[in-house]
Design a protein around this motif. Sequence first.
Motif, PDB file in Angstrom:
ATOM      1  N   ARG A 106      60.025 -81.694  -9.448  1.00  0.00           N
ATOM      2  CA  ARG A 106      59.885 -80.724  -8.359  1.00  0.00           C
ATOM      3  C   ARG A 106      59.602 -81.425  -7.033  1.00  0.00           C
ATOM      4  O   ARG A 106      60.174 -81.082  -5.982  1.00  0.00           O
ATOM      5  CB  ARG A 106      58.776 -79.740  -8.698  1.00  0.00           C
ATOM      6  N   GLU A 107      58.740 -82.440  -7.061  1.00  0.00           N
ATOM      7  CA  GLU A 107      58.389 -83.124  -5.822  1.00  0.00           C
ATOM      8  C   GLU A 107      59.520 -84.029  -5.325  1.00  0.00           C
ATOM      9  O   GLU A 107      59.709 -84.181  -4.113  1.00  0.00           O
ATOM     10  CB  GLU A 107      57.093 -83.924  -6.021  1.00  0.00           C
ATOM     11  N   GLN A 111      62.658 -83.313  -5.703  1.00  0.00           N
ATOM     12  CA  GLN A 111      63.597 -82.381  -5.088  1.00  0.00           C
ATOM     13  C   GLN A 111      63.173 -82.034  -3.663  1.00  0.00           C
ATOM     14  O   GLN A 111      64.005 -81.919  -2.760  1.00  0.00           O
ATOM     15  CB  GLN A 111      63.695 -81.109  -5.944  1.00  0.00           C
ATOM     16  N   LYS A 112      61.870 -81.879  -3.456  1.00  0.00           N
ATOM     17  CA  LYS A 112      61.364 -81.640  -2.100  1.00  0.00           C
ATOM     18  C   LYS A 112      61.635 -82.841  -1.199  1.00  0.00           C
ATOM     19  O   LYS A 112      62.037 -82.690  -0.034  1.00  0.00           O
ATOM     20  CB  LYS A 112      59.870 -81.356  -2.138  1.00  0.00           C
ATOM     21  N   LEU A 113      61.417 -84.033  -1.746  1.00  0.00           N
ATOM     22  CA  LEU A 113      61.631 -85.245  -0.952  1.00  0.00           C
ATOM     23  C   LEU A 113      63.081 -85.354  -0.515  1.00  0.00           C
ATOM     24  O   LEU A 113      63.370 -85.607   0.662  1.00  0.00           O
ATOM     25  CB  LEU A 113      61.230 -86.465  -1.784  1.00  0.00           C
ATOM     26  N   TRP A 114      64.000 -85.144  -1.447  1.00  0.00           N
ATOM     27  CA  TRP A 114      65.418 -85.287  -1.123  1.00  0.00           C
ATOM     28  C   TRP A 114      65.945 -84.129  -0.281  1.00  0.00           C
ATOM     29  O   TRP A 114      66.794 -84.317   0.589  1.00  0.00           O
ATOM     30  CB  TRP A 114      66.238 -85.379  -2.417  1.00  0.00           C
ATOM     31  N   GLN A 142      64.026 -81.651   1.508  1.00  0.00           N
ATOM     32  CA  GLN A 142      63.275 -81.163   2.658  1.00  0.00           C
ATOM     33  C   GLN A 142      62.629 -82.258   3.487  1.00  0.00           C
ATOM     34  O   GLN A 142      62.411 -82.087   4.679  1.00  0.00           O
ATOM     35  CB  GLN A 142      62.188 -80.188   2.172  1.00  0.00           C
ATOM     36  N   PHE A 167      56.989 -82.641   2.863  1.00  0.00           N
ATOM     37  CA  PHE A 167      56.879 -81.481   1.965  1.00  0.00           C
ATOM     38  C   PHE A 167      56.420 -81.860   0.552  1.00  0.00           C
ATOM     39  O   PHE A 167      56.207 -80.997  -0.279  1.00  0.00           O
ATOM     40  CB  PHE A 167      58.232 -80.758   1.880  1.00  0.00           C
ATOM     41  N   VAL A 168      56.295 -83.140   0.304  1.00  0.00           N
ATOM     42  CA  VAL A 168      55.873 -83.601  -1.016  1.00  0.00           C
ATOM     43  C   VAL A 168      54.370 -83.405  -1.178  1.00  0.00           C
ATOM     44  O   VAL A 168      53.584 -83.779  -0.304  1.00  0.00           O
ATOM     45  CB  VAL A 168      56.238 -85.088  -1.228  1.00  0.00           C
ATOM     46  N   SER A 169      53.971 -82.824  -2.295  1.00  0.00           N
ATOM     47  CA  SER A 169      52.557 -82.549  -2.555  1.00  0.00           C
ATOM     48  C   SER A 169      51.754 -83.834  -2.696  1.00  0.00           C
ATOM     49  O   SER A 169      52.193 -84.791  -3.355  1.00  0.00           O
ATOM     50  CB  SER A 169      52.417 -81.726  -3.839  1.00  0.00           C
ATOM     51  N   GLN A 203      51.145 -85.175  -6.206  1.00  0.00           N
ATOM     52  CA  GLN A 203      52.115 -86.003  -6.913  1.00  0.00           C
ATOM     53  C   GLN A 203      51.530 -87.375  -7.227  1.00  0.00           C
ATOM     54  O   GLN A 203      51.912 -88.027  -8.200  1.00  0.00           O
ATOM     55  CB  GLN A 203      53.397 -86.144  -6.080  1.00  0.00           C
TER      56      GLN A 203
END
Length: 412
Positions: A121-122, A124-127, A129, A133-135, A138
């Motif tokens: 999930r993280e 996917q956020k990195l790539w 957004q 946006f990465v928690s 993580q």
Amino acid sequence: MSGGAQDQRPVVTGLGVVAPNGVGVKEFWAATLDGRSGIDWIRRFDASGYPVRIGGEVLDFVPKEHIPSRLLPQTDRMTQHALTAAGWALQDAGADPATLDEYEMGVVTASSAGGFEFGQRELQKLWGQGAEFVSAYQSFAWFYAVNTGQISIRHGMRGHSSVLVTEQAGGLDAVAHGRRLLRRGAVRFMVTGGFDASLCPWGLVAQIPHTHLSRRDDPERGYLPFDADACGYVAGEGGAILILEDRHAARRRGAGQEYGEVAGYAATFDPPPGSVRGPALARAIRGALDDAGMNPGEIDVVFADASGVPELDAVEAAAIAEVFGPRSVPVTAPKTMTGRLYSGGAALDAATALLAMRDGVIPATTGTTNVASGYDIDLVIGQARETPVRAALVVARGCGGFNSALVLRHTD
């Protein structure tokens, strides 16, 4: 051995289970005895484009019903399962951590993949957004040791904390390490076991290159250990937590039950491919029996590793027959109802063995109907077998050559 020394042996006083065929010990055990499988078509994501489309998913688990809301964004599915099972195991043991010495409580768990779904999930956020946006969670939610950390923090356990990473063997290795710490007097109370949950797109892609995964689409025929039609294993998620205590201390605090004693353990490592040395599984089994001070005839059931890969099944069947004699001990693999749970699998087998000892019944190896010729083992198939179970052997093998064997014995 004197009665006083016997009391110092570590015993299991509590169990917590999250499995594909049952969330909670009661539900899991009822399904296991009834032969109800949790293996089905993967539902939590679209697996239609993958060569592997079936798995043992935990579908009846709603995280917000079991986990404090503040922990939900911090934790992977694997950790949510582990935290829930740990809470249930403590409750089952009648133990309130707030009343125990925080430095005499320890946590040892096993994980082979870490928080895979959280990591996916993280990423996917990195790539998609950007890094902002990465928690921040993580940084630890993916880590193999996160279950140990979260359990110890939630329950104020400041004693020994560690993690074992030996794939399927890890669940037994964690229990054995907890036993070792108790016997040394490093702690008096251990939370131990194993969990994995890598049934997500990234996790499945990582597993597919390993040729041992079954490609069969039929959930009822996908995982058939020791069967003439075996074609590999089905991956699952979940596991079990065991509360392990010094027997004398458990009785002094008024523990409600003793499921059994962790009586013996041994681990070996297979030689590399092409070696003139043979597999080391039989040596691990003998070592566990020797550690328990028992002979093969005293074991009432073997919970097999049961890879479902014909060449590996052959090695295990040969090791069991070598140690116990041809068809001399009942053998079972109830993981055919859950899939192989990696580090969670052996811990769940240990919990299942303890329940078998409690109730005097050996669950069946469902699915398998035609034991392959040459496997000289008494495989329990068709239906559960009612028989007194005073001692059980649990066998686990991890990818890369890990072999572990654990002897569990009735405490009366």
